[in-house]
Design a protein around this motif. Structure first.
Motif, short mmCIF file in Angstrom:
data_model
loop_
_atom_site.label_atom_id
_atom_site.label_comp_id
_atom_site.label_asym_id
_atom_site.label_seq_id
_atom_site.Cartn_x
_atom_site.Cartn_y
_atom_site.Cartn_z
N ARG A 16 -8.61 -9.44 -0.20
CA ARG A 16 -8.32 -8.83 -1.50
C ARG A 16 -8.47 -7.32 -1.35
O ARG A 16 -9.50 -6.82 -0.90
CB ARG A 16 -9.28 -9.35 -2.56
N ILE A 17 -7.42 -6.60 -1.73
CA ILE A 17 -7.38 -5.14 -1.57
C ILE A 17 -7.71 -4.43 -2.88
O ILE A 17 -8.42 -3.44 -2.89
CB ILE A 17 -5.99 -4.69 -1.07
N ARG A 18 -7.17 -4.94 -3.97
CA ARG A 18 -7.35 -4.28 -5.26
C ARG A 18 -8.47 -4.92 -6.05
O ARG A 18 -8.81 -6.08 -5.85
CB ARG A 18 -6.05 -4.31 -6.05
N GLY A 19 -9.02 -4.17 -6.98
CA GLY A 19 -10.18 -4.60 -7.75
C GLY A 19 -9.89 -5.57 -8.88
O GLY A 19 -8.86 -6.24 -8.90
N GLY A 133 -10.13 4.67 6.36
CA GLY A 133 -9.41 4.46 5.11
C GLY A 133 -8.16 3.62 5.30
O GLY A 133 -7.78 3.26 6.41
N PHE A 134 -7.53 3.31 4.19
CA PHE A 134 -6.26 2.60 4.23
C PHE A 134 -5.19 3.56 4.69
O PHE A 134 -5.23 4.76 4.41
CB PHE A 134 -5.92 2.02 2.86
N ARG A 135 -4.20 3.06 5.40
CA ARG A 135 -3.12 3.90 5.94
C ARG A 135 -2.12 4.34 4.87
O ARG A 135 -1.49 5.37 4.98
CB ARG A 135 -2.37 3.16 7.04
N GLY A 136 -1.96 3.50 3.87
CA GLY A 136 -1.00 3.80 2.81
C GLY A 136 -1.62 3.54 1.45
O GLY A 136 -2.82 3.34 1.31
N VAL A 144 6.88 -1.18 2.78
CA VAL A 144 7.32 0.16 2.36
C VAL A 144 6.23 1.21 2.56
O VAL A 144 6.21 2.24 1.91
CB VAL A 144 7.81 0.17 0.89
N GLY A 145 5.30 0.93 3.47
CA GLY A 145 4.28 1.91 3.82
C GLY A 145 2.97 1.76 3.08
O GLY A 145 2.10 2.61 3.21
N GLY A 146 2.80 0.70 2.32
CA GLY A 146 1.55 0.49 1.59
C GLY A 146 0.64 -0.49 2.32
O GLY A 146 0.72 -0.65 3.54
N GLU A 147 -0.21 -1.15 1.57
CA GLU A 147 -1.20 -2.05 2.16
C GLU A 147 -1.07 -3.50 1.70
O GLU A 147 -1.63 -4.39 2.30
CB GLU A 147 -2.61 -1.57 1.81
N LEU A 148 -0.34 -3.76 0.64
CA LEU A 148 -0.30 -5.10 0.04
C LEU A 148 0.72 -6.01 0.70
O LEU A 148 1.65 -5.57 1.35
CB LEU A 148 0.04 -4.98 -1.45
#
Length: 163
Positions: A16-19, A133-136, A144-148
């Motif tokens: 899980r990445i987001r809160g 940290g996260f790369r995107g 598309v360059g994010g983390e999800l």
């Protein structure tokens, strides 16, 4: 193909990445079914169709991919916890027929064992934020360059940075 005609299951690591703020009820329920109650929690699941549907539904809050034996062994050794918040050790794994955590992790990846075969092993691994940290962006998809979303074998590198 196994002797029963089924293909061997791949193990998938889900993080899980987001809160927890502003999560729609149905997504929150799906995350609860996956046991991902808090940010940076990780679970290991099979690639069954019902789980894949749940991953697809919650793709805007999680990332996932295929975990390898080395990363699973490291995850079990560093972040594996038993009831009472005790660390998972080689001695504990020996009680149930494996010589080491690495041998058990290989058996899990190959489908000869399951994490449930170690009584008292907690199904959720609590990770730290990734080193560096996260790369995107944590609001964009991995493609598309994010983390999800789905990231394939690249999940192993993220888990190593979060251990």
């Amino acid at each position: 193909m196994s002797s029963t005609g089924e293909r061997p299951r791949t193990k998938i690591a889900v993080i899980r990445i987001r809160g927890r703020v502003d999560v729609p009820y149905d997504i929150e329920h799906t995350l609860k079914l996956l046991r991902l109650h808090k940010k940076h929690h990780c679970v290991i699941i099979d690639d069954r169709p019902d789980y894949l549907g749940m991953l697809e539904k919650a793709k805007d809050w999680i990332t996932w991919g295929e975990i390898d034996a080395d990363t699973l062994a490291l995850l079990l050794r560093k972040r594996g916890r038993l009831t009472g918040n005790r660390k998972l050790t080689d001695d504990y794994v020996r009680k149930y027929g494996w010589n080491s955590i690495e041998e058990f992790a290989l058996a899990v990846i190959e489908g000869r064992a399951d994490l449930k075969q170690l009584p008292g092993l907690k199904p959720v691994f609590r990770l730290a934020p990734p080193k560096g940290g996260f790369r995107g962006s944590i609001k964009k998809h991995y493609t598309v360059g994010g983390e999800l979303g789905y990231r394939g074998p690249a999940i192993n590198e993220l888990i190593r940075r979060m251990i």
